[in-house]
Design a protein around this motif. Structure first.
Motif, PDB file in Angstrom:
ATOM      1  N   GLN A 126       0.846  -1.204   0.000  1.00 44.46           N
ATOM      2  CA  GLN A 126       0.000   0.000   0.000  1.00 44.46           C
ATOM      3  C   GLN A 126       0.883   1.257   0.000  1.00 44.46           C
ATOM      4  N   SER A 127       1.964   1.206   0.778  1.00 48.95           N
ATOM      5  CA  SER A 127       2.897   2.340   0.831  1.00 48.95           C
ATOM      6  C   SER A 127       3.577   2.543  -0.512  1.00 48.95           C
ATOM      7  N   LEU A 128       3.883   1.435  -1.168  1.00 54.93           N
ATOM      8  CA  LEU A 128       4.506   1.526  -2.498  1.00 54.93           C
ATOM      9  C   LEU A 128       3.578   2.243  -3.473  1.00 54.93           C
ATOM     10  N   LEU A 129       2.310   1.825  -3.480  1.00 53.82           N
ATOM     11  CA  LEU A 129       1.346   2.443  -4.400  1.00 53.82           C
ATOM     12  C   LEU A 129       1.092   3.904  -4.038  1.00 53.82           C
ATOM     13  N   ASN A 130       1.051   4.188  -2.718  1.00 54.46           N
ATOM     14  CA  ASN A 130       0.863   5.583  -2.296  1.00 54.46           C
ATOM     15  C   ASN A 130       2.026   6.450  -2.745  1.00 54.46           C
ATOM     16  N   LYS A 131       3.229   5.871  -2.678  1.00 59.06           N
ATOM     17  CA  LYS A 131       4.406   6.641  -3.091  1.00 59.06           C
ATOM     18  C   LYS A 131       4.340   6.974  -4.582  1.00 59.06           C
ATOM     19  N   VAL A 132       3.917   6.019  -5.376  1.00 62.56           N
ATOM     20  CA  VAL A 132       3.914   6.215  -6.834  1.00 62.56           C
ATOM     21  C   VAL A 132       2.729   7.054  -7.285  1.00 62.56           C
ATOM     22  N   PHE A 133       1.551   6.745  -6.746  1.00 61.91           N
ATOM     23  CA  PHE A 133       0.328   7.404  -7.240  1.00 61.91           C
ATOM     24  C   PHE A 133      -0.261   8.416  -6.246  1.00 61.91           C
ATOM     25  N   GLY A 134       0.434   8.638  -5.137  1.00 65.31           N
ATOM     26  CA  GLY A 134      -0.120   9.492  -4.074  1.00 65.31           C
ATOM     27  C   GLY A 134      -0.264  10.945  -4.465  1.00 65.31           C
ATOM     28  N   ASN A 135       0.635  11.466  -5.272  1.00 70.79           N
ATOM     29  CA  ASN A 135       0.520  12.856  -5.710  1.00 70.79           C
ATOM     30  C   ASN A 135       1.150  13.002  -7.097  1.00 70.79           C
ATOM     31  N   LEU A 136       0.902  14.140  -7.714  1.00 68.74           N
ATOM     32  CA  LEU A 136       1.345  14.339  -9.096  1.00 68.74           C
ATOM     33  C   LEU A 136       2.860  14.365  -9.226  1.00 68.74           C
ATOM     34  N   TYR A 137       3.548  14.942  -8.223  1.00 68.77           N
ATOM     35  CA  TYR A 137       5.006  15.019  -8.307  1.00 68.77           C
ATOM     36  C   TYR A 137       5.616  13.616  -8.359  1.00 68.77           C
ATOM     37  N   ASN A 138       5.201  12.761  -7.425  1.00 69.09           N
ATOM     38  CA  ASN A 138       5.768  11.407  -7.401  1.00 69.09           C
ATOM     39  C   ASN A 138       5.390  10.611  -8.648  1.00 69.09           C
ATOM     40  N   PHE A 139       4.187  10.836  -9.153  1.00 72.00           N
ATOM     41  CA  PHE A 139       3.777  10.138 -10.375  1.00 72.00           C
ATOM     42  C   PHE A 139       4.665  10.575 -11.557  1.00 72.00           C
ATOM     43  N   PHE A 144       9.307  -2.218 -13.426  1.00 76.02           N
ATOM     44  CA  PHE A 144      10.571  -2.048 -12.705  1.00 76.02           C
ATOM     45  C   PHE A 144      10.684  -0.633 -12.144  1.00 76.02           C
ATOM     46  N   GLY A 145      10.242   0.352 -12.938  1.00 78.36           N
ATOM     47  CA  GLY A 145      10.301   1.738 -12.483  1.00 78.36           C
ATOM     48  C   GLY A 145       9.395   1.980 -11.285  1.00 78.36           C
ATOM     49  N   VAL A 146       8.200   1.407 -11.332  1.00 78.72           N
ATOM     50  CA  VAL A 146       7.260   1.562 -10.207  1.00 78.72           C
ATOM     51  C   VAL A 146       7.844   0.914  -8.947  1.00 78.72           C
ATOM     52  N   LEU A 147       8.367  -0.304  -9.089  1.00 75.15           N
ATOM     53  CA  LEU A 147       8.939  -0.989  -7.937  1.00 75.15           C
ATOM     54  C   LEU A 147      10.146  -0.227  -7.385  1.00 75.15           C
ATOM     55  N   THR A 148      10.976   0.277  -8.283  1.00 78.21           N
ATOM     56  CA  THR A 148      12.189   0.976  -7.837  1.00 78.21           C
ATOM     57  C   THR A 148      11.864   2.299  -7.167  1.00 78.21           C
ATOM     58  N   TYR A 149      11.013   3.100  -7.834  1.00 78.45           N
ATOM     59  CA  TYR A 149      10.702   4.414  -7.249  1.00 78.45           C
ATOM     60  C   TYR A 149       9.822   4.265  -6.003  1.00 78.45           C
ATOM     61  N   GLY A 150       8.917   3.285  -6.042  1.00 82.62           N
ATOM     62  CA  GLY A 150       8.034   3.094  -4.885  1.00 82.62           C
ATOM     63  C   GLY A 150       8.719   2.425  -3.711  1.00 82.62           C
ATOM     64  N   ALA A 151       9.948   1.932  -3.928  1.00 84.32           N
ATOM     65  CA  ALA A 151      10.663   1.230  -2.853  1.00 84.32           C
ATOM     66  C   ALA A 151      10.868   2.120  -1.640  1.00 84.32           C
ATOM     67  N   SER A 152      11.149   3.398  -1.886  1.00 82.29           N
ATOM     68  CA  SER A 152      11.362   4.297  -0.748  1.00 82.29           C
ATOM     69  C   SER A 152      10.072   4.452   0.058  1.00 82.29           C
ATOM     70  N   GLY A 153       8.916   4.347  -0.620  1.00 85.61           N
ATOM     71  CA  GLY A 153       7.632   4.397   0.093  1.00 85.61           C
ATOM     72  C   GLY A 153       7.481   3.208   1.027  1.00 85.61           C
ATOM     73  N   PHE A 188       9.782   3.971   4.042  1.00 77.65           N
ATOM     74  CA  PHE A 188       9.302   4.968   5.011  1.00 77.65           C
ATOM     75  C   PHE A 188       7.933   4.603   5.580  1.00 77.65           C
ATOM     76  N   GLY A 189       7.072   4.035   4.741  1.00 73.89           N
ATOM     77  CA  GLY A 189       5.702   3.764   5.185  1.00 73.89           C
ATOM     78  C   GLY A 189       5.552   2.507   6.007  1.00 73.89           C
ATOM     79  N   ALA A 190       6.368   1.481   5.713  1.00 74.44           N
ATOM     80  CA  ALA A 190       6.212   0.212   6.433  1.00 74.44           C
ATOM     81  C   ALA A 190       7.512  -0.244   7.082  1.00 74.44           C
ATOM     82  N   GLY A 191       8.560   0.550   6.969  1.00 68.53           N
ATOM     83  CA  GLY A 191       9.825   0.223   7.640  1.00 68.53           C
ATOM     84  C   GLY A 191      10.575  -0.936   7.012  1.00 68.53           C
ATOM     85  N   VAL A 192      10.199  -1.302   5.789  1.00 63.21           N
ATOM     86  CA  VAL A 192      10.873  -2.428   5.133  1.00 63.21           C
ATOM     87  C   VAL A 192      12.267  -1.978   4.689  1.00 63.21           C
TER      88      VAL A 192
END
Length: 356
Positions: free
Chosen positions: A43-56, A303-312, A315-319
């Protein structure tokens, strides 16, 4: 059954989708074993990628170089070669474009295309070196491309230090604005995400990849030489020339990716202490995409979604980052080991064939 349903049970569509799901499930098990909540992580990964226009927008930027390097690796694979050197070709594209971007004065409608051309040529010629050594000296391209990656890294740093980096600095001065390929209005639309024309160019490159390989005589020869060089030679094809051309064209894709990264995102080049990694990720993208143009674009998106969303996820789930790489590696593993997935899907595929 309607046509939409038939598309979703097609083996060519079903196998990679199930492979991705299996990879994500394996990643979820790894996270559970590590004491993390996989649902919160995804969920944190998806929020990171699609949560706002900048991250998208930044996710799109992250996907762009992966399309280029994925096409570079896939093109070589399709012609029977293993291009592990997309990383070096990418770096050569960067240094050539930034050199032209800083040292040449031209109107924007000439300057930016010239920088892109320089990057593409540099990447292509770097790839052609490995092709030449393979064709005329019998040196395996895996060895030469790996060595050329390191050579490109230190050669580009030398060029930077010798000609482009002011004394005491760790990066070149900015390229001239006439060489920018950033899209200001689009960036503002995505909250100043670093979007640029390179994304459109990457999609055009995917179309060129398809047309060149499957709709031209050159593409037929390249694939034929890769499939069976002895039969191709017997048929009158120039095997050595086609090997060099295959590596050159693959290098052009990677070099263009490097040029777009400099001209569209950073507008300068820093002295590199390590490789950017886009070329190596391109191997995974080509593998996920089945070495097809459409597959590479979809693989780069994944791959881009997984890589960029990884930081989400971090930070979001402590993984931890290491565990995130396990998730990505799991997806790649199941896509690569499609035999396992086909075995799991065997009852479904058999049933479909009986119906047909």
């Amino acid at each position: 059954m309607n046509k939409l349903g038939q598309i979703f049970i097609k083996e060519s569509f079903l196998v990679p989708v199930v492979a991705i799901i299996l990879g994500l499930l394996t990643g979820a098990i790894a996270m559970l074993a590590g004491g993390f909540d996989p649902l919160l992580a995804y969920q944190s990964l998806l929020n990171k990628v699609f949560g706002n226009l900048y991250n998208f927008g930044e996710t799109i930027r992250q996907i762009t170089p992966l399309i280029f390097t994925g096409l570079s690796v896939a093109f070589a694979f399709r012609t029977g070669l293993f291009n592990i050197g997309a990383e070096g070709q990418f770096i050569m594209g960067m240094i050539a474009s930034v050199f032209v971007g800083i040292t040449v004065d031209l109107p924007f409608y000439l300057h930016a295309p010239l920088c892109l051309l320089a990057g593409a040529l540099a990447g292509g010629l770097w790839g052609a070196i490995a092709g030449y050594l393979k064709a005329f000296r019998g040196v395996h391209e895996v060895i030469t491309t790996i060595m050329l990656n390191w050579t490109a890294l230190y050669f580009s740093n030398y060029i930077l230090n010798a000609f482009l980096v002011p004394k005491g600095e760790q990066r070149s001065e900015d390229i001239k604005e006439s060489a920018y390929i950033s899209v200001q209005w689009l960036s503002e639309m995505f909250d100043n995400a670093r979007l640029h024309w390179g994304t459109l160019l990457a999609l055009v490159a995917a179309v060129v990849f398809y047309i060149l390989l499957w709709k031209t005589k050159t593409g037929f020869e390249l694939r034929a030489v890769g499939f069976n060089p002895h039969a191709s030679e017997y048929a009158g094809m120039n095997v050595n020339k086609n090997v060099i051309n295959a590596m050159l064209i693959g290098g052009v894709f990677a070099g263009l990716g490097g040029a777009c990264e400099v001209l569209g995102v950073f507008h300068y080049q820093a002295i590199l202490s390590a490789m950017p990694g886009y070329g190596f990720d391109g191997i995974a993208v080509a593998l996920i995409g089945g070495n097809t143009a459409v597959g590479v674009v979809l693989g780069a998106i994944l791959f881009g979604v997984l890589t960029y969303g990884a930081s989400g996820m971090n930070f979001g789930a402590g993984v931890p980052v290491e565990l995130i790489r396990v998730v990505i590696a799991s997806v790649i593993f199941f896509v690569a080991a499609h035999g396992i997935v086909k075995y799991i899907l065997k009852p479904v595929i058999s049933k479909k064939k009986e119906v047909l």
